[in-house]
Design a protein around this motif. Structure first.
Motif, mmCIF file in Angstrom:
data_model
loop_
_atom_site.group_PDB
_atom_site.id
_atom_site.type_symbol
_atom_site.label_atom_id
_atom_site.label_comp_id
_atom_site.label_asym_id
_atom_site.label_seq_id
_atom_site.Cartn_x
_atom_site.Cartn_y
_atom_site.Cartn_z
ATOM 1 N N LEU A 69 4.997 4.364 -9.135
ATOM 2 C CA LEU A 69 4.397 3.497 -8.123
ATOM 3 C C LEU A 69 4.831 2.061 -8.368
ATOM 4 O O LEU A 69 5.113 1.669 -9.501
ATOM 5 C CB LEU A 69 2.870 3.605 -8.193
ATOM 6 C CG LEU A 69 2.300 5.031 -8.132
ATOM 7 C CD1 LEU A 69 0.778 4.991 -8.122
ATOM 8 C CD2 LEU A 69 2.823 5.789 -6.912
ATOM 9 N N ALA A 118 5.309 4.978 5.677
ATOM 10 C CA ALA A 118 3.943 5.291 5.232
ATOM 11 C C ALA A 118 3.675 6.770 5.514
ATOM 12 O O ALA A 118 4.063 7.295 6.564
ATOM 13 C CB ALA A 118 2.952 4.413 5.987
ATOM 14 N N SER A 119 2.987 7.444 4.578
ATOM 15 C CA SER A 119 2.855 8.905 4.704
ATOM 16 C C SER A 119 2.108 9.303 5.982
ATOM 17 O O SER A 119 2.374 10.364 6.545
ATOM 18 C CB SER A 119 2.192 9.490 3.461
ATOM 19 O OG SER A 119 0.993 8.820 3.172
ATOM 20 N N GLU A 168 6.777 9.968 -4.535
ATOM 21 C CA GLU A 168 6.957 11.210 -5.315
ATOM 22 C C GLU A 168 8.374 11.361 -5.885
ATOM 23 O O GLU A 168 8.549 11.804 -7.028
ATOM 24 C CB GLU A 168 6.639 12.418 -4.413
ATOM 25 C CG GLU A 168 6.812 13.748 -5.130
ATOM 26 C CD GLU A 168 6.601 14.945 -4.208
ATOM 27 O OE1 GLU A 168 6.255 14.757 -3.019
ATOM 28 O OE2 GLU A 168 6.803 16.075 -4.711
ATOM 29 N N ALA A 187 0.843 -1.212 0.000
ATOM 30 C CA ALA A 187 0.000 0.000 0.000
ATOM 31 C C ALA A 187 0.871 1.253 0.000
ATOM 32 O O ALA A 187 0.613 2.218 -0.737
ATOM 33 C CB ALA A 187 -0.930 -0.014 1.218
ATOM 34 N N MET A 188 1.939 1.255 0.799
ATOM 35 C CA MET A 188 2.878 2.392 0.806
ATOM 36 C C MET A 188 3.487 2.626 -0.554
ATOM 37 O O MET A 188 3.646 3.755 -1.006
ATOM 38 C CB MET A 188 4.078 2.054 1.705
ATOM 39 C CG MET A 188 3.941 2.311 3.141
ATOM 40 S SD MET A 188 5.452 1.664 3.953
ATOM 41 C CE MET A 188 6.780 2.514 3.117
ATOM 42 N N ASN A 189 3.878 1.513 -1.195
ATOM 43 C CA ASN A 189 4.581 1.604 -2.473
ATOM 44 C C ASN A 189 3.648 1.990 -3.624
ATOM 45 O O ASN A 189 4.102 2.227 -4.744
ATOM 46 C CB ASN A 189 5.278 0.275 -2.776
ATOM 47 C CG ASN A 189 6.454 0.040 -1.854
ATOM 48 O OD1 ASN A 189 7.119 0.991 -1.448
ATOM 49 N ND2 ASN A 189 6.706 -1.216 -1.513
ATOM 50 N N ALA A 190 2.340 2.038 -3.322
ATOM 51 C CA ALA A 190 1.360 2.478 -4.319
ATOM 52 C C ALA A 190 0.819 3.865 -3.951
ATOM 53 O O ALA A 190 -0.164 4.328 -4.543
ATOM 54 C CB ALA A 190 0.221 1.457 -4.391
ATOM 55 N N ASP A 191 1.449 4.517 -2.975
ATOM 56 C CA ASP A 191 0.997 5.833 -2.511
ATOM 57 C C ASP A 191 1.826 6.913 -3.216
ATOM 58 O O ASP A 191 3.047 6.989 -3.026
ATOM 59 C CB ASP A 191 1.185 5.896 -0.986
ATOM 60 C CG ASP A 191 0.847 7.262 -0.396
ATOM 61 O OD1 ASP A 191 0.672 8.230 -1.156
ATOM 62 O OD2 ASP A 191 0.798 7.358 0.843
ATOM 63 N N PRO A 192 1.189 7.756 -4.025
ATOM 64 C CA PRO A 192 1.943 8.780 -4.770
ATOM 65 C C PRO A 192 2.751 9.716 -3.881
ATOM 66 O O PRO A 192 3.797 10.212 -4.298
ATOM 67 C CB PRO A 192 0.853 9.567 -5.516
ATOM 68 C CG PRO A 192 -0.340 8.671 -5.522
ATOM 69 C CD PRO A 192 -0.249 7.788 -4.315
ATOM 70 N N ARG A 193 2.312 9.953 -2.645
ATOM 71 C CA ARG A 193 3.107 10.825 -1.739
ATOM 72 C C ARG A 193 4.421 10.146 -1.385
ATOM 73 O O ARG A 193 5.474 10.770 -1.392
ATOM 74 C CB ARG A 193 2.333 11.078 -0.433
ATOM 75 C CG ARG A 193 1.455 12.299 -0.482
ATOM 76 C CD ARG A 193 0.987 12.657 0.914
ATOM 77 N NE ARG A 193 1.901 13.540 1.615
ATOM 78 C CZ ARG A 193 1.859 13.767 2.928
ATOM 79 N NH1 ARG A 193 0.972 13.163 3.688
ATOM 80 N NH2 ARG A 193 2.703 14.600 3.483
ATOM 81 N N VAL A 194 4.336 8.856 -1.060
ATOM 82 C CA VAL A 194 5.552 8.121 -0.668
ATOM 83 C C VAL A 194 6.513 8.018 -1.853
ATOM 84 O O VAL A 194 7.730 8.111 -1.700
ATOM 85 C CB VAL A 194 5.176 6.715 -0.140
ATOM 86 C CG1 VAL A 194 6.417 5.855 0.085
ATOM 87 C CG2 VAL A 194 4.354 6.822 1.144
#
Ligand SMILES: CC(C)(COP(=O)(O)OP(=O)(O)OC[C@H]1O[C@@H](n2cnc3c(N)ncnc32)[C@H](O)[C@@H]1OP(=O)(O)O)[C@@H](O)C(=O)NCCC(=O)NCCS
Length: 189
Positions: A36, A95-96, A31, A22-29
Motif C-alpha cells: 500500500l 478505484a475498485s 494486490e 484512498a485508492m493507493n491504500a486499498d488492498p484490492r487495488v
C-alpha cells in the motif's frame, strides 16, 4: 483534455489527491503492486505525473466520469526506460468500486490513439504479473499482443519482499500494426 464517449481525460487537480490516496491504500487495488502507498507517497506520485506532463506533453491522465464521478483513477502513457531505452507503457489504476464498467479499456484505447497519432511513438507496450488477469484482459481488449519471449523479471520489484511479483508478462503493439488495423476497420472488404 480529451473526451471519449463516457470519460474526460484530463490533467490532475488537488481535488484528485484524496481519492487517489484512498485508492493507493486499498488492498484490492494494490494486490499486484508492491504494498500500500502512504498519502505522502501517493501525493509525490501525483507531483511526478504532473511534472512529466509539463516536461513531455504526454503522461497519465486523471480520469473523470462527467456528472457521475469526478475522479475514478488514472489511465495513460508512462516511460518504461528501466525495461528498455525509450520504451513507453500504457497503464491504468482505477478505484475498485469503478471496475467492471469498461472505463480502463475506453480510456486506454484513447491513450493508444494519442500516443501513436499525436506523440508519434513507434511502439507502445504493457506488462504485469501473470496473475493480474484484469489488467491482462484490458491489454488484450485494446489489441496489445503477448510477446512471451519478452517476458522479464521486473528490475524494480524487491525479490525478497515480493518474490511473486517479480516475473512479468510482456505485451506490445507496434504503430504499424495499430494503423493497419484501424485502416482495415475503416475500409472493410
Ligand atoms: C486493471 C484494472 C484497471 C481493470 O479494471 P476493469 O474494470 O476490469 O477493466 P475495464 O475498465 O476495462 O472494464 C472491463 C470490464 O467491464 C465490463 N464492462 C461493463 N460495461 C462495459 C462497457 N460499457 N464497455 C466495456 N466493458 C464493460 C467488461 O465486461 C469487463 O468485465 P470482465 O473483465 O469481467 O469481462 C483494474 O482492475 C485496476 O485498477 N486494478 C488495480 C491496479 C492494477 O493492477 N493496475 C495494473 C498494473 S499493471
Amino acid at each position: 483534455m480529451i473526451r471519449t464517449d463516457r470519460l474526460l481525460l484530463r490533467r490532475w487537480t488537488d481535488a484528485d489527491r484524496p481519492p487517489f490516496a484512498a485508492m493507493n491504500a486499498d488492498p484490492r487495488v494494490m494486490e499486484h503492486l508492491q504494498g500500500l502507498m502512504s498519502p505522502e507517497a501517493s501525493g509525490a506520485f501525483v507531483d511526478r505525473i504532473e511534472r512529466h506532463w509539463d516536461e513531455h506533453g504526454w503522461g497519465l491522465w486523471a480520469v473523470e466520469v462527467p456528472d457521475v464521478v469526478p475522479f475514478v483513477g488514472y489511465v495513460g502513457l508512462w516511460p518504461a526506460d528501466y525495461v528498455a531505452d525509450g520504451m513507453v507503457e500504457v497503464g491504468w489504476r482505477l478505484a475498485s468500486g469503478q471496475w467492471g464498467k469498461g472505463y480502463a479499456t475506453e480510456a486506454a484505447r484513447e491513450a493508444l490513439r494519442f500516443g501513436f497519432d499525436e506523440v508519434g511513438f513507434d511502439e507502445i507496450v504493457s506488462f504485469t504479473v501473470p496473475q493480474n488477469v484484469r489488467s491482462r484482459r484490458v491489454m488484450e481488449r485494446i489489441g496489445l499482443v503477448r510477446d512471451a519471449p519478452g517476458d522479464f523479471d521486473h528490475p524494480r520489484v524487491d525479490p525478497v519482499a515480493y518474490p511473486h511479483l517479480v516475473p512479468h508478462v510482456f505485451y506490445r503493439l507496434p504503430r504499424a500494426v495499430w494503423i493497419a488495423r484501424r485502416e482495415s476497420r475503416a475500409f472493410p472488404e
